[in-house]
Motif scaffolding. Structure first.
Motif, PDB file in Angstrom:
ATOM      1  N   PHE A   1       4.751   6.045 -18.258  1.00 43.46           N
ATOM      2  CA  PHE A   1       5.948   7.023 -18.216  1.00 43.46           C
ATOM      3  C   PHE A   1       5.127   8.470 -17.331  1.00 43.46           C
ATOM      4  O   PHE A   1       5.048   9.359 -17.631  1.00 43.46           O
TER       5      PHE A   1
ATOM      6  N   TYR B   1      10.324  -2.075 -23.819  1.00 48.34           N
ATOM      7  CA  TYR B   1       9.888  -1.016 -22.266  1.00 48.34           C
ATOM      8  C   TYR B   1       8.930  -2.729 -21.889  1.00 48.34           C
ATOM      9  O   TYR B   1       9.201  -3.404 -22.086  1.00 48.34           O
TER      10      TYR B   1
ATOM     11  N   PRO C   1      -6.637   4.460 -32.627  1.00 47.09           N
ATOM     12  CA  PRO C   1      -6.032   6.029 -32.572  1.00 47.09           C
ATOM     13  C   PRO C   1      -5.204   6.902 -32.556  1.00 47.09           C
ATOM     14  O   PRO C   1      -4.426   5.793 -32.034  1.00 47.09           O
ATOM     15  N   ASN C   2      -4.092   7.953 -33.406  1.00 45.18           N
ATOM     16  CA  ASN C   2      -2.633   8.557 -33.273  1.00 45.18           C
ATOM     17  C   ASN C   2      -2.929   8.546 -31.473  1.00 45.18           C
ATOM     18  O   ASN C   2      -3.327   8.911 -30.562  1.00 45.18           O
ATOM     19  N   GLY C   3      -1.115   7.866 -31.120  1.00 48.07           N
ATOM     20  CA  GLY C   3      -1.130   8.094 -29.042  1.00 48.07           C
ATOM     21  C   GLY C   3      -2.131   6.849 -28.392  1.00 48.07           C
ATOM     22  O   GLY C   3      -2.106   6.928 -27.137  1.00 48.07           O
ATOM     23  N   ALA C   4      -3.015   5.727 -29.413  1.00 43.21           N
ATOM     24  CA  ALA C   4      -3.292   4.865 -28.439  1.00 43.21           C
ATOM     25  C   ALA C   4      -2.776   4.257 -27.361  1.00 43.21           C
ATOM     26  O   ALA C   4      -3.222   3.628 -26.193  1.00 43.21           O
ATOM     27  N   GLY C   5      -1.572   3.580 -28.159  1.00 44.43           N
ATOM     28  CA  GLY C   5      -0.147   3.544 -27.021  1.00 44.43           C
ATOM     29  C   GLY C   5      -0.389   1.766 -27.593  1.00 44.43           C
ATOM     30  O   GLY C   5       0.351   0.598 -27.646  1.00 44.43           O
ATOM     31  N   LYS C   6      -0.707   2.020 -29.219  1.00 45.38           N
ATOM     32  CA  LYS C   6      -0.107   0.349 -29.853  1.00 45.38           C
ATOM     33  C   LYS C   6       0.902  -0.033 -30.313  1.00 45.38           C
ATOM     34  O   LYS C   6       1.886  -1.240 -29.527  1.00 45.38           O
ATOM     35  N   THR C   7       2.197   1.485 -30.143  1.00 50.93           N
ATOM     36  CA  THR C   7       3.139   0.809 -30.252  1.00 50.93           C
ATOM     37  C   THR C   7       4.244   0.518 -28.599  1.00 50.93           C
ATOM     38  O   THR C   7       5.666  -0.174 -29.114  1.00 50.93           O
ATOM     39  N   THR C   8       3.571   0.900 -28.276  1.00 49.68           N
ATOM     40  CA  THR C   8       3.569   0.689 -26.324  1.00 49.68           C
ATOM     41  C   THR C   8       4.073  -0.279 -25.989  1.00 49.68           C
ATOM     42  O   THR C   8       4.491  -1.339 -25.667  1.00 49.68           O
TER      43      THR C   8
ATOM     44  N   GLN D   1       8.122   0.881 -36.604  1.00 47.02           N
ATOM     45  CA  GLN D   1       6.866   2.126 -37.428  1.00 47.02           C
ATOM     46  C   GLN D   1       7.900   3.150 -38.617  1.00 47.02           C
ATOM     47  O   GLN D   1       8.014   2.979 -39.037  1.00 47.02           O
TER      48      GLN D   1
ATOM     49  N   LEU E   1       1.880   9.709 -17.408  1.00 45.81           N
ATOM     50  CA  LEU E   1       1.663   9.496 -18.714  1.00 45.81           C
ATOM     51  C   LEU E   1       0.736   7.655 -18.186  1.00 45.81           C
ATOM     52  O   LEU E   1       1.975   6.771 -18.658  1.00 45.81           O
TER      53      LEU E   1
ATOM     54  N   ALA F   1       0.238   5.322 -20.561  1.00 48.53           N
ATOM     55  CA  ALA F   1       0.566   4.831 -22.138  1.00 48.53           C
ATOM     56  C   ALA F   1      -0.216   3.500 -22.268  1.00 48.53           C
ATOM     57  O   ALA F   1      -1.586   3.322 -23.570  1.00 48.53           O
TER      58      ALA F   1
ATOM     59  N   HIS G   1      -3.135   0.836 -39.989  1.00 42.22           N
ATOM     60  CA  HIS G   1      -4.218   2.030 -39.735  1.00 42.22           C
ATOM     61  C   HIS G   1      -4.970   1.582 -41.552  1.00 42.22           C
ATOM     62  O   HIS G   1      -6.108   2.903 -41.065  1.00 42.22           O
TER      63      HIS G   1
ATOM     64  N   GLU H   1       2.963  -1.494 -38.873  1.00 41.95           N
ATOM     65  CA  GLU H   1       2.181  -0.096 -39.272  1.00 41.95           C
ATOM     66  C   GLU H   1       3.434  -0.855 -41.338  1.00 41.95           C
ATOM     67  O   GLU H   1       3.578   0.509 -41.307  1.00 41.95           O
TER      68      GLU H   1
HETATM   69  N1  LIG Z   1       9.868   5.679 -24.243  1.00 39.49           N
HETATM   70  C1  LIG Z   1       8.467   6.548 -24.104  1.00 39.49           C
HETATM   71  N2  LIG Z   1       7.913   8.103 -22.750  1.00 39.49           N
HETATM   72  C2  LIG Z   1       7.540   9.092 -22.770  1.00 39.49           C
HETATM   73  N3  LIG Z   1       6.115   8.734 -23.525  1.00 39.49           N
HETATM   74  C3  LIG Z   1       5.569   8.054 -24.347  1.00 39.49           C
HETATM   75  C4  LIG Z   1       6.958   6.793 -24.607  1.00 39.49           C
HETATM   76  N4  LIG Z   1       6.980   5.878 -25.630  1.00 39.49           N
HETATM   77  C5  LIG Z   1       5.186   6.177 -25.706  1.00 39.49           C
HETATM   78  N5  LIG Z   1       4.823   7.218 -25.291  1.00 39.49           N
HETATM   79  C6  LIG Z   1       3.937   7.969 -25.479  1.00 39.49           C
HETATM   80  O1  LIG Z   1       2.797   7.079 -24.880  1.00 39.49           O
HETATM   81  C7  LIG Z   1       1.662   7.118 -25.801  1.00 39.49           C
HETATM   82  C8  LIG Z   1       1.945   6.438 -26.578  1.00 39.49           C
HETATM   83  O2  LIG Z   1       2.185   6.012 -27.834  1.00 39.49           O
HETATM   84  P1  LIG Z   1       2.363   4.791 -28.266  1.00 39.49           P
HETATM   85  O3  LIG Z   1       3.724   5.301 -29.515  1.00 39.49           O
HETATM   86  O4  LIG Z   1       2.009   3.350 -28.022  1.00 39.49           O
HETATM   87  O5  LIG Z   1       1.063   5.535 -29.292  1.00 39.49           O
HETATM   88  P2  LIG Z   1       0.958   4.554 -31.341  1.00 39.49           P
HETATM   89  O6  LIG Z   1      -0.936   4.391 -30.635  1.00 39.49           O
HETATM   90  O7  LIG Z   1       2.138   3.843 -32.274  1.00 39.49           O
HETATM   91  O8  LIG Z   1       0.466   6.075 -31.800  1.00 39.49           O
HETATM   92  P3  LIG Z   1       0.638   6.366 -33.731  1.00 39.49           P
HETATM   93  O9  LIG Z   1      -0.395   5.700 -34.317  1.00 39.49           O
HETATM   94  O10 LIG Z   1       0.735   7.459 -33.828  1.00 39.49           O
HETATM   95  O11 LIG Z   1       1.613   5.222 -33.823  1.00 39.49           O
HETATM   96  C9  LIG Z   1       1.887   8.478 -26.590  1.00 39.49           C
HETATM   97  O12 LIG Z   1       1.356   9.542 -25.177  1.00 39.49           O
HETATM   98  C10 LIG Z   1       3.635   8.225 -26.429  1.00 39.49           C
HETATM   99  O13 LIG Z   1       4.192  10.266 -26.236  1.00 39.49           O
END
Ligand SMILES: Nc1ncnc2c1ncn2[C@@H]1O[C@H](COP(=O)(O)OP(=O)(O)OP(=O)(O)O)[C@@H](O)[C@H]1O
Ligand SMILES: [Mg+2]
Lengths: 302, 455
Positions: free
Chosen positions: A18, A58, A42-49, A118, A21, A23, A246, A213
């Motif tokens: 992104f 995406y 951990p949170n923000g690791a990129g799993k949802t991405t 989520q 960044l 992800a 988690h 989750e």
């Molecule tokens: N559409 C987007 N545009 C910009 N940054 C994004 C976007 N989607 C996710 N990110 C960034 O990508 C990184 C990973 O986000 P993601 O949601 O995949 O984390 P996660 O592992 O699912 O976290 P959580 O456990 O909190 O759900 C984060 O830093 C987030 O800010």
């Protein structure tokens, strides 16, 4: 990397950026057919991405996501399909889809990948039953002659709708919501909404079910019920599960294979017991205390 | 406001009086330049200042009383308030069931009753100005309801499709001599095509952006019609459009006409009655198709789209084609209504298709309760019928004196009624949603849960 003998989905060199960044960074793993594969970190690791890339929400910056709906996709066939530029082909070794080339609704419709979110995304103003009927949109669309014959009252739409209702009913019985079938989905308690979202995804007859989750916000009893539901889904349907979670009791209790992400990079990949004892994972994730001290930004488990 | 709830059973008079006095003072302060002072010209054309302090006092007192009434209404004991929002009782379900049946019967009997009661001349106004006019708006409201109410796509340029339908009949009949019955489906198809043409570029837009682009689209169509004089006749429009015939029998005094064929004495009311039944059938067709589609996959997908577009896509629903079908179908019904409009007026010009028309139709849909067919019909009757009724306020002159011009107050009354309506029922007249399918018992979904759509 755990070697998966019969992979349903093979993710190779998946990268999602992104702007500046990263992800998800050069991630490769396989989802075994019939397995429950957990994706943790951990949170923000990129799993949802990763989920958003798999389900087409995406478009990955780089990488290949090959899903073989049937058969064991041979590497050569996947390579040939990649060369050809097509999204999907019935290859001698299997029915292969390249998900990174497909729009989200086609992935759900054709490649049969279903997901939950989520933050629960039910059709709140529609009834529980309607939610499950809408999930069967595509087969019903065909049965109603794309609704044109349906308006005129021609064809066997009524029978197909009845079938759809039966299927919805059987799911409602399994998730214990049959008595609330005619209530609006938005009025259900939180735990029931989570179960309904899973049932709705299952009504699309997926080969791969991606759960983001599902145990978040559930109490221990509901968590246990969820475990049972997921196990029964694996047992009764030819559905493989990809799971972000988690809650370690869920992850360790039911998954066959665990992939650990940290800062978008894979740090471990193996059976639950292997991952549990991996020092890198303990540092980054499971050892919440250590992780928090070394790296406050991680936030640790919820 | 929080203090109003200090004691639930007793009404807080001190607070309410203070609030009301405050509102009255603000009213007085804001309106004294307009109400209390008035400049007039005297006989020698000099400006003089007339003072009308009594007007100001009346306004302030009205606001004081009104505010007090609103506050005491809001402070009703909890129990009565809960009762009014309780789930549908059996009697209200019964009423809802019968209101449409009785309404339908009344509509079919309306011309007959009015004609026999008032005679040909007197009935003409009622059937034409009230009956036909209201039915057109009911049909347009039902058409727009597909786009706005069901699919949740805010369309501010709906009148463009109405214009396409009207000009389609006007031009096809005057240039190629095609009959109304051939032009009607053609107008629908043309309007639907334009619906898809508009739909494609705006599919990615949501909410406010969608509203602005559709508004612009409506204006583009109107401005093209004004400026492309060779095609549409510009401001002058298209006139001498062939009138409606009774399946080939014209409505006039000649041999071979409708009255001649059926052995009746000729009266202009025949045509009006036929037009009434025609628009009634067209409107009912719109309603029938919409009601059926709501129970079919496409209709359910529209509503799901309004609720959550992302969830729709995760279930394999092609949101692009779902939106396009909503646009196209809504446009098609507007096209039908448009060609009816042209055959009724015998004349079309761009002036009939201004933004105000789009706004009126949207107001009908919003006021009716988004997604509710019966609500939209009631709203059309109230809004359009009300506007017509306000034309007949001559009697108010007897109260306010001969100088009083009631027509000037039409917009004011109209606006005030809308504001009051939206305070009283923010989700429209029918604020509940009927599920499209049920297992054991049909329960209406409260409007609070139903999404309004995001574009
Ligand atoms: N559409 C987007 N545009 C910009 N940054 C994004 C976007 N989607 C996710 N990110 C960034 O990508 C990184 C990973 O986000 P993601 O949601 O995949 O984390 P996660 O592992 O699912 O976290 P959580 O456990 O909190 O759900 C984060 O830093 C987030 O800010
Ligand atoms: Mg996440």
């Amino acid at each position: 990397m755990l070697s998966v003998s019969n992979p349903l989905l093979v993710v190779e060199h998946l990268t999602m950026r992104f702007g500046g960044l990263i992800a998800v960074n050069d991630l490769s793993f396989s989802v075994g057919r019939g397995d429950i594969t957990a994706l943790i970190g951990p949170n923000g690791a990129g799993k949802t991405t990763v989920f958003n890339c798999v389900t087409g929400f995406y478009k990955p910056t780089e990488g290949r996501l090959a899903l073989a709906r049937s058969g064991i996709a041979a590497a050569q066939d996947v390579a040939d399909l990649t060369q050809s530029g097509a999204q999907h082909k019935q290859m001698p070794s299997g029915d292969i889809y390249l998900l990174e080339r497909m729009p989200d609704f086609r992935i759900a419709h054709k490649a049969k990948v279903a997901r939950t979110f989520q933050n629960i995304r039910l059709f709140q103003g529609m009834t529980v039953l309607e939610n499950l009927i809408i999930a069967q949109h595509n087969p019903l669309m065909v049965a109603s002659g794309f609704s044109i014959l349906g308006v005129l009252g021609i064809g066997g739409y009524k029978a197909s709708e009845q079938q759809a209702v039966e299927k919805a009913k059987s799911w409602l019985e399994r998730i214990g919501l049959i008595d609330r079938a005619d209530d609006p989905a938005g009025e259900l308690p939180y735990g029931a909404q989570r179960r309904l979202e899973i049932a709705r995804a299952m009504c699309t007859d997926p080969v791969l079910l991606c759960l983001d989750e599902p145990a978040a916000g559930l109490n221990p009893k509901e968590s246990l019920e969820l475990n049972t539901l997921l196990r029964s889904i694996r047992a009764d349907h030819s559905t493989s599960v990809l799971l972000i979670e988690h809650d370690m009791s869920v992850v360790m209790g039911i998954s066959d294979h665990v992939v650990v992400l940290d800062y978008g990079t894979k740090i471990a990949d193996g059976t639950p017991s292997e991952v549990r004892n991996d020092p890198k994972v303990i540092a980054a994730y499971l050892g919440v205390d250590d992780g928090d001290e070394m790296n406050p930004a991680h936030g640790g488990a919820k | 406001m929080a203090t109003t709830n200090k004691n639930d059973d007793g009404f807080n008079w001190a607070f309410a009086l203070k609030e009301a006095a405050f509102a009255a003072i603000i009213t007085a302060g804001l309106s004294f330049p307009i109400l209390a002072l008035r400049t007039d010209m005297d006989i020698s054309n000099k400006l003089i200042l007339n003072q009308r302090w009594s007007w100001l006092i009346v306004a302030a007192v009205l606001v004081f009383v009104g505010r007090l009434a609103v506050l005491s209404y809001a402070a009703r004991p909890k129990s009565t308030r809960a009762a009014s929002t309780a789930p549908q009782s059996d009697s209200s379900k019964f009423i809802a069931k019968w209101i449409s049946a009785v309404g339908l019967l009344a509509l079919f009997l309306f011309p007959i009753v009015v004609t026999s009661a008032l005679g040909g001349q007197g009935a003409l106004k009622w059937i034409n100005n009230y009956g036909v006019q209201i039915m057109i708006y009911i049909m347009l409201g039902w058409g727009l309801n597909i786009v706005v109410g069901l699919a949740g796509l805010l369309d501010l340029g709906y009148v463009a499709f109405y214009a396409v339908g009207a000009y389609a009949y006007a031009l096809l009949s005057t240039h190629y001599g095609l009959s109304f019955w051939i032009c009607l489906p053609l107008a629908g198809i043309l309007a639907a095509t334009w619906g898809v043409i508009l739909g494609f570029p705006v599919l990615r837009l949501r909410g406010d952006y969608l509203a602005i682009v559709t508004l612009a689209f409506g204006e583009i169509i109107r401005i093209v019609l004004i400026n492309w004089v060779d095609f549409s006749g510009g401001y002058a429009g298209v006139s001498s459009i062939p009138r409606i015939t009774f399946f080939g029998l014209p409505f006039n005094d000649n041999v071979g006409s409708f009255s001649n064929f059926f052995g009746l004495t000729y009266s202009p009311i025949h045509r009006t009655i036929f037009l009434f039944y025609l628009i009634l059938c067209l409107a009912l067709l719109t309603n029938y198709v919409t009601m059926r589609l709501r129970r079919l996959p496409v209709g359910r997908a529209w509503e799901a789209l309004r609720e959550d577009e992302i969830a729709c896509r995760s279930l394999g629903i092609n949101t692009t084609s779902t939106k396009l079908t909503a646009f196209a179908l809504g446009a098609m019904f507007a096209g039908f209504a448009g060609s009816f409009f042209a055959v009724r007026q015998g004349f079309v010009s761009p002036e009939s298709f201004t933004f105000l028309e789009s706004a009126t139709i949207l107001a009908i849909v919003v006021l009716g309760g988004m997604g509710s067919q019966i609500g939209v019909a009631i709203a059309a009757v109230v809004l359009i019928g009300g506007t017509e009724l306000l034309r007949e306020l001559e009697w108010t002159k007897q109260i306010f004196g001969q100088d009083f011009d009631p027509a000037q107050y039409r917009s004011l009354i109209f606006g005030a009624a809308m504001v009051i309506m939206m305070i009283w029922k923010p989700r429209g007249i029918v604020s509940t949603r009927e599920p499209s399918i049920f297992l054991k018992e049909k329960k209406s979904v409260s409007g609070d849960l139903v999404a309004e759509g995001h574009g």
